[in-house]
Design an enzyme around this catalytic site. Structure first.
Site, PDB file in Angstrom:
ATOM      1  N   CYS A   2       0.816  -1.209   0.000  1.00 38.64           N
ATOM      2  CA  CYS A   2       0.000   0.000   0.000  1.00 38.64           C
ATOM      3  C   CYS A   2       0.856   1.268   0.000  1.00 38.64           C
ATOM      4  O   CYS A   2       1.996   1.266   0.443  1.00 38.64           O
ATOM      5  CB  CYS A   2      -0.933   0.088   1.191  1.00 38.64           C
ATOM      6  SG  CYS A   2      -1.897  -1.397   1.479  1.00 38.64           S
ATOM      7  N   ARG A  27       2.974   0.443  -5.470  1.00 34.35           N
ATOM      8  CA  ARG A  27       2.923  -0.224  -4.170  1.00 34.35           C
ATOM      9  C   ARG A  27       1.637  -1.041  -3.988  1.00 34.35           C
ATOM     10  O   ARG A  27       1.466  -1.731  -2.988  1.00 34.35           O
ATOM     11  CB  ARG A  27       3.015   0.801  -3.041  1.00 34.35           C
ATOM     12  CG  ARG A  27       4.240   1.691  -3.136  1.00 34.35           C
ATOM     13  CD  ARG A  27       4.231   2.708  -2.024  1.00 34.35           C
ATOM     14  NE  ARG A  27       4.370   2.080  -0.742  1.00 34.35           N
ATOM     15  CZ  ARG A  27       5.513   1.770  -0.162  1.00 34.35           C
ATOM     16  NH1 ARG A  27       6.644   2.064  -0.761  1.00 34.35           N
ATOM     17  NH2 ARG A  27       5.553   1.184   0.997  1.00 34.35           N
ATOM     18  N   TRP A  74      -2.954  -2.652  -1.625  1.00 33.51           N
ATOM     19  CA  TRP A  74      -2.644  -4.011  -2.034  1.00 33.51           C
ATOM     20  C   TRP A  74      -3.189  -4.880  -0.907  1.00 33.51           C
ATOM     21  O   TRP A  74      -2.673  -4.867   0.207  1.00 33.51           O
ATOM     22  CB  TRP A  74      -1.132  -4.190  -2.180  1.00 33.51           C
ATOM     23  CG  TRP A  74      -0.735  -5.533  -2.711  1.00 33.51           C
ATOM     24  CD1 TRP A  74      -0.649  -5.910  -4.024  1.00 33.51           C
ATOM     25  CD2 TRP A  74      -0.341  -6.682  -1.944  1.00 33.51           C
ATOM     26  NE1 TRP A  74      -0.242  -7.223  -4.108  1.00 33.51           N
ATOM     27  CE2 TRP A  74      -0.046  -7.717  -2.849  1.00 33.51           C
ATOM     28  CE3 TRP A  74      -0.222  -6.939  -0.582  1.00 33.51           C
ATOM     29  CZ2 TRP A  74       0.363  -8.984  -2.450  1.00 33.51           C
ATOM     30  CZ3 TRP A  74       0.184  -8.204  -0.172  1.00 33.51           C
ATOM     31  CH2 TRP A  74       0.480  -9.215  -1.106  1.00 33.51           C
ATOM     32  N   ASN A 100      -0.599   1.677   6.157  1.00 35.20           N
ATOM     33  CA  ASN A 100       0.199   0.720   5.396  1.00 35.20           C
ATOM     34  C   ASN A 100       0.896  -0.179   6.404  1.00 35.20           C
ATOM     35  O   ASN A 100       1.563   0.326   7.306  1.00 35.20           O
ATOM     36  CB  ASN A 100       1.223   1.476   4.540  1.00 35.20           C
ATOM     37  CG  ASN A 100       2.243   0.563   3.898  1.00 35.20           C
ATOM     38  OD1 ASN A 100       1.943  -0.583   3.579  1.00 35.20           O
ATOM     39  ND2 ASN A 100       3.446   1.072   3.700  1.00 35.20           N
ATOM     40  N   GLY A 101       0.716  -1.488   6.277  1.00 33.41           N
ATOM     41  CA  GLY A 101       1.337  -2.409   7.228  1.00 33.41           C
ATOM     42  C   GLY A 101       0.334  -3.468   7.633  1.00 33.41           C
ATOM     43  O   GLY A 101      -0.711  -3.627   6.997  1.00 33.41           O
ATOM     44  N   GLU A 472      15.456 -16.039 -13.655  1.00 23.73           N
ATOM     45  CA  GLU A 472      14.985 -14.656 -13.797  1.00 23.73           C
ATOM     46  C   GLU A 472      14.158 -14.494 -15.081  1.00 23.73           C
ATOM     47  O   GLU A 472      13.131 -13.820 -15.079  1.00 23.73           O
ATOM     48  CB  GLU A 472      16.199 -13.706 -13.768  1.00 23.73           C
ATOM     49  CG  GLU A 472      15.904 -12.243 -14.013  1.00 23.73           C
ATOM     50  CD  GLU A 472      14.937 -11.596 -13.032  1.00 23.73           C
ATOM     51  OE1 GLU A 472      14.575 -12.202 -12.020  1.00 23.73           O
ATOM     52  OE2 GLU A 472      14.508 -10.458 -13.320  1.00 23.73           O
ATOM     53  N   LYS A 476      10.328 -13.230 -15.050  1.00 24.50           N
ATOM     54  CA  LYS A 476       9.872 -12.049 -15.813  1.00 24.50           C
ATOM     55  C   LYS A 476       8.644 -12.416 -16.622  1.00 24.50           C
ATOM     56  O   LYS A 476       7.667 -11.686 -16.648  1.00 24.50           O
ATOM     57  CB  LYS A 476      10.954 -11.541 -16.786  1.00 24.50           C
ATOM     58  CG  LYS A 476      12.099 -10.748 -16.235  1.00 24.50           C
ATOM     59  CD  LYS A 476      11.766  -9.373 -15.746  1.00 24.50           C
ATOM     60  CE  LYS A 476      11.287  -9.382 -14.344  1.00 24.50           C
ATOM     61  NZ  LYS A 476      12.176  -9.316 -13.260  1.00 24.50           N
ATOM     62  N   GLU A 479       5.420 -13.275 -14.367  1.00 23.32           N
ATOM     63  CA  GLU A 479       4.805 -12.194 -13.584  1.00 23.32           C
ATOM     64  C   GLU A 479       4.051 -11.189 -14.448  1.00 23.32           C
ATOM     65  O   GLU A 479       3.072 -10.625 -14.000  1.00 23.32           O
ATOM     66  CB  GLU A 479       5.794 -11.521 -12.636  1.00 23.32           C
ATOM     67  CG  GLU A 479       6.932 -10.771 -13.254  1.00 23.32           C
ATOM     68  CD  GLU A 479       7.930 -10.230 -12.210  1.00 23.32           C
ATOM     69  OE1 GLU A 479       7.585 -10.090 -11.033  1.00 23.32           O
ATOM     70  OE2 GLU A 479       9.079  -9.934 -12.605  1.00 23.32           O
ATOM     71  N   HIS A 495      15.750 -34.736 -14.761  1.00 25.70           N
ATOM     72  CA  HIS A 495      15.152 -35.301 -13.549  1.00 25.70           C
ATOM     73  C   HIS A 495      13.714 -34.840 -13.364  1.00 25.70           C
ATOM     74  O   HIS A 495      13.210 -34.810 -12.239  1.00 25.70           O
ATOM     75  CB  HIS A 495      16.009 -34.932 -12.330  1.00 25.70           C
ATOM     76  CG  HIS A 495      17.414 -35.425 -12.471  1.00 25.70           C
ATOM     77  ND1 HIS A 495      17.748 -36.750 -12.342  1.00 25.70           N
ATOM     78  CD2 HIS A 495      18.565 -34.778 -12.789  1.00 25.70           C
ATOM     79  CE1 HIS A 495      19.046 -36.901 -12.551  1.00 25.70           C
ATOM     80  NE2 HIS A 495      19.574 -35.714 -12.834  1.00 25.70           N
ATOM     81  N   LYS A 594       5.183  -3.595  -6.292  1.00 25.04           N
ATOM     82  CA  LYS A 594       6.627  -3.361  -6.434  1.00 25.04           C
ATOM     83  C   LYS A 594       7.347  -3.523  -5.109  1.00 25.04           C
ATOM     84  O   LYS A 594       8.429  -4.073  -5.041  1.00 25.04           O
ATOM     85  CB  LYS A 594       6.827  -1.946  -6.985  1.00 25.04           C
ATOM     86  CG  LYS A 594       8.267  -1.555  -7.172  1.00 25.04           C
ATOM     87  CD  LYS A 594       8.714  -1.899  -8.556  1.00 25.04           C
ATOM     88  CE  LYS A 594      10.175  -1.703  -8.776  1.00 25.04           C
ATOM     89  NZ  LYS A 594      10.714  -2.782  -9.623  1.00 25.04           N
TER      90      LYS A 594
HETATM   91  C1  G6P Z   1       8.567  -7.632  -5.382  1.00 25.73           C
HETATM   92  C2  G6P Z   1       8.839  -7.005  -6.742  1.00 25.73           C
HETATM   93  C3  G6P Z   1      10.068  -7.644  -7.371  1.00 25.73           C
HETATM   94  C4  G6P Z   1      11.261  -7.540  -6.439  1.00 25.73           C
HETATM   95  C5  G6P Z   1      10.949  -8.137  -5.056  1.00 25.73           C
HETATM   96  C6  G6P Z   1      12.044  -7.802  -4.058  1.00 25.73           C
HETATM   97  O1  G6P Z   1       8.178  -8.949  -5.545  1.00 25.73           O
HETATM   98  O2  G6P Z   1       7.721  -7.182  -7.577  1.00 25.73           O
HETATM   99  O3  G6P Z   1      10.370  -6.971  -8.582  1.00 25.73           O
HETATM  100  O4  G6P Z   1      12.343  -8.228  -6.992  1.00 25.73           O
HETATM  101  O5  G6P Z   1       9.739  -7.562  -4.545  1.00 25.73           O
HETATM  102  O6  G6P Z   1      12.089  -6.418  -3.891  1.00 25.73           O
HETATM  103  P1  G6P Z   1      13.348  -5.591  -3.445  1.00 25.73           P
HETATM  104  O7  G6P Z   1      12.875  -4.170  -3.468  1.00 25.73           O
HETATM  105  O8  G6P Z   1      13.677  -6.050  -2.056  1.00 25.73           O
HETATM  106  O9  G6P Z   1      14.431  -5.857  -4.401  1.00 25.73           O
END
Ligand code: G6P
Length: 599
Positions: A2, A27, A74, A100-101, A472, A476, A479, A495, A594
């Site tokens: 949030c 957020r 969120w 937020n929290g 990764e 990508k 997500e 395996h 994010k």
């Molecule tokens: C969320 C974001 C990712 C990020 C992860 C860790 O899942 O969507 O893009 O890699 O958090 O975030 P940080 O800010 O700790 O790298």
């Protein structure tokens, strides 16, 4: 997660809150709301959806308040709907709150308040706070907030207003909160992005701070009632950096910013064949390195393990911060714990940092957001200087993290008394140019995206230092495109995942030059024999690659240590174009945010 925002001043409150909230949507964006104090009335608008869907700009000129709070959500407790959206209010509709929290003991508090006849509308933990404040309210909002927070277990960044007073009471524990000091007006926000348009002067609150914001001034105490002094900092980036600059999405803009972000992370850090870092690392007292992180940052941590063990020869363990914080992890005084986080606010990573510090380990942060909680709590740190990253899927922060881990490896090696390899240093310095070459081939990648955009599954395979790149690449894709994708070490495919391969399965191979190149070729053969569709990322003009692959994506030649950075660029573009061609909201994938400030 949030985002929260507050404003007190003579500006157009509703439009300031609306614009700021849009900048906080990374957020969370499943519901939103704004409350503006308009004389003795409160204008309240909130619902499911983004603030642009909920609040129409025609309203701006109709609402004339000078104090307001806003929230973009969120969901944690309760689905996204109007009742669960913030701001929440008390029984008399006099006190309004954004939070937020997570309030961990909200069930106990809710039962206590229900016994006192408080009526709850939402299923959220946050609503408990506003009723608890009402319970303690006796003409002094600050006192009521302090008394309420004394009973709360959990995390909060919050802003509270009362209909009778032109003031905001704000408090923080475990969730970021900053005050923006303008010319006569004052802002409060989870993040500087929401207020950079109006002021660059910010104050970062510390945990257990409570502040009262009144016209043109503020006072900060801790929750025990003692005055505290918090410095004003100047933000060094500007609004321009958080605009899309003509790109369709922030993610695409951030992918294309990588030549610049890589130059920034390198600037001044390689000079006269030496690594210059302002951190104090003594290799002789270093027995082990632990790297902890979440999400994409965890993938760079894994690449860091390959790099440090190869270059320095010190054992490295990589742990998900969410696991590390709760398991019986062994942390010694001679360990260096590297904490990787783009945002510097991820709740699990922060908890892992605090645990490491409490066990006496030395901590080093690699963080992008200047002034974030992790950057302030680590013993020493390195900033990525990648600029604000708004797209939920991390791209430029990832490549800068890998470069930073490479610099750290070389820095330790240098401190061990070794002369650094010139070829490697020059290759690092040529990274921005090489990345540019790949970006110029965007159209080739888009063609492949067009061919495969309707597939339901993808497999990404790599070996050695490129195995985390496979992880990764898969992350990508899943997500932002919602296509199921798995990353695997290519040899492990035998395996399990090999059972999935048929002519419907696209398999992306990372096959650049290096110690495992020949081995990867055999793995490609194995997939080919089972009819999988092969897309190979390579720097080798090799006949066998051409023969075995359905599509080849060529990247510039480099050396193995650098290849994860180079190889991740086409995978970012592939995921981006598939998601975009599917018409999805690339910057705001469903259910994600994010900055994950809840555990
Ligand atoms: C969320 C974001 C990712 C990020 C992860 C860790 O899942 O969507 O893009 O890699 O958090 O975030 P940080 O800010 O700790 O790298």
């Amino acid at each position: 997660m949030c985002g929260i925002l507050g404003y007190l001043g003579d500006g157009e409150t509703l439009s300031i809150l609306f614009n700021g909230l849009k900048r906080l949507e990374y957020r969370g964006y499943d519901s939103a709301g704004i409350a503006v104090l308009n004389k003795q009335d409160v204008f309240l608008i909130k619902d499911k959806g983004t603030i642009s869907e909920i609040c129409k700009p025609e309203l701006f000129s109709q609402i004339n308040g000078h104090l307001g709070i806003a929230h973009t959500r969120w969901a944690t407790h309760g689905e996204p709907n109007k009742d669960n959206a913030h701001p929440h209010f008390d029984c008399k509709k006099e006190i309004f709150l954004v939070h937020n929290g997570i309030i961990e003991n909200y069930n106990t508090l809710k039962r206590f308040l229900e016994n006192k006849n408080h009526k709850f509308i939402s299923e959220t933990d946050s609503e408990v706070l506003v009723h608890l404040i009402e319970h303690f309210y006796n003409d002094n909002l600050e006192v009521a907030v302090s008394k309420a927070l004394a009973l709360v277990e959990g995390t909060f960044g919050l802003i509270v207003i009362h209909k009778k007073n032109k003031e905001m009471v704000i408090a923080k524990r475990g969730s970021p909160l900053i005050i923006g000091v303008g010319e006569g007006d004052i802002f409060v926000s989870s993040d500087a992005a929401a207020l950079i348009e109006y002021t660059k002067k910010v104050i970062y609150l510390e945990d257990n701070d409570i502040a009262v914001i009144q016209e043109g001034n503020y006072s900060i105490k801790n929750l025990s009632g003692q005055d505290v002094i918090r410095e004003i900092h100047e933000i060094k980036w500007d609004l321009n950096q958080i605009e899309k600059k003509g790109f369709k999405h922030f993610m695409l803009k951030e992918i294309f910013e990588q030549p610049e972000s890589l130059s920034n992370v390198l600037r001044g850090r390689i000079k006269n064949d030496k690594i210059k870092l302002t951190i104090d690392l003594n290799p002789s007292s270093l027995s082990r390195i632990i790297i902890t992180a979440c999400g994409t940052s965890w993938h760079s941590a894994l690449i860091g393990k390959y790099l440090i063990e190869k270059i320095v020869g010190i054992p490295v363990e990589v742990d998900y911060a969410s696991e590390f914080r709760y398991r019986d992890s062994i942390i010694n005084k001679n360990d260096l714990v590297i904490v990787l986080s783009q945002s510097g606010e991820t709740a699990d990573t922060l908890a892992a940092l605090r645990k490491s510090k409490s066990r006496g380990a030395q901590t080093l942060g690699i963080v992008n957001v200047v002034g974030s909680t992790i950057s302030r709590e680590v013993d020493s740190g390195i900033y990525l200087h990648a600029g604000p990253e708004i797209g939920v899927a991390s791209t430029k922060a990832f490549t800068s993290q890998v470069v930073t881990l490479l610099l750290i490896s070389l820095f330790i090696k240098q401190n061990q008394g070794y002369k650094l390899d010139n070829i490697l240093l020059n290759e690092i310095l040529s990274l921005p140019e090489k990345v540019k070459i790949i970006l110029d081939k965007q159209d080739d990648i888009k063609k492949i995206a067009e061919i495969f955009k309707s597939k339901n599954n993808f497999l990404y395979l790599g070996r050695g230092i490129n195995f985390p790149v496979a992880l990764e690449g898969a992350l990508k894709l899943k997500e932002i495109s919602y296509i199921h994708a798995e990353g695997y070490p290519a040899a492990e495919m035998k395996h399990g995942p090999i059972a999935l391969i048929d002519k419907e399965m696209p398999v992306v191979f990372l096959a650049t030059n290096g110690t495992v190149f020949e081995k990867i070729l055999s793995n490609i053969e194995e997939v080919r024999a089972r009819g999988g569709k092969i897309i190979t990322v390579t720097d080798r003009e090799d006949e066998s690659i051409k023969r075995l692959s359905d599509y080849v994506l060529y990247v510039p030649k480099t050396i193995e240590e650098i290849s994860p950075i180079i190889n991740s660029i086409p995978l970012q573009l592939l995921a981006y174009h598939i998601a975009d061609l599917k018409g999805l909201n690339v910057d705001r994938p469903r259910n994600l945010a994010k900055s994950v400030t809840v555990e």
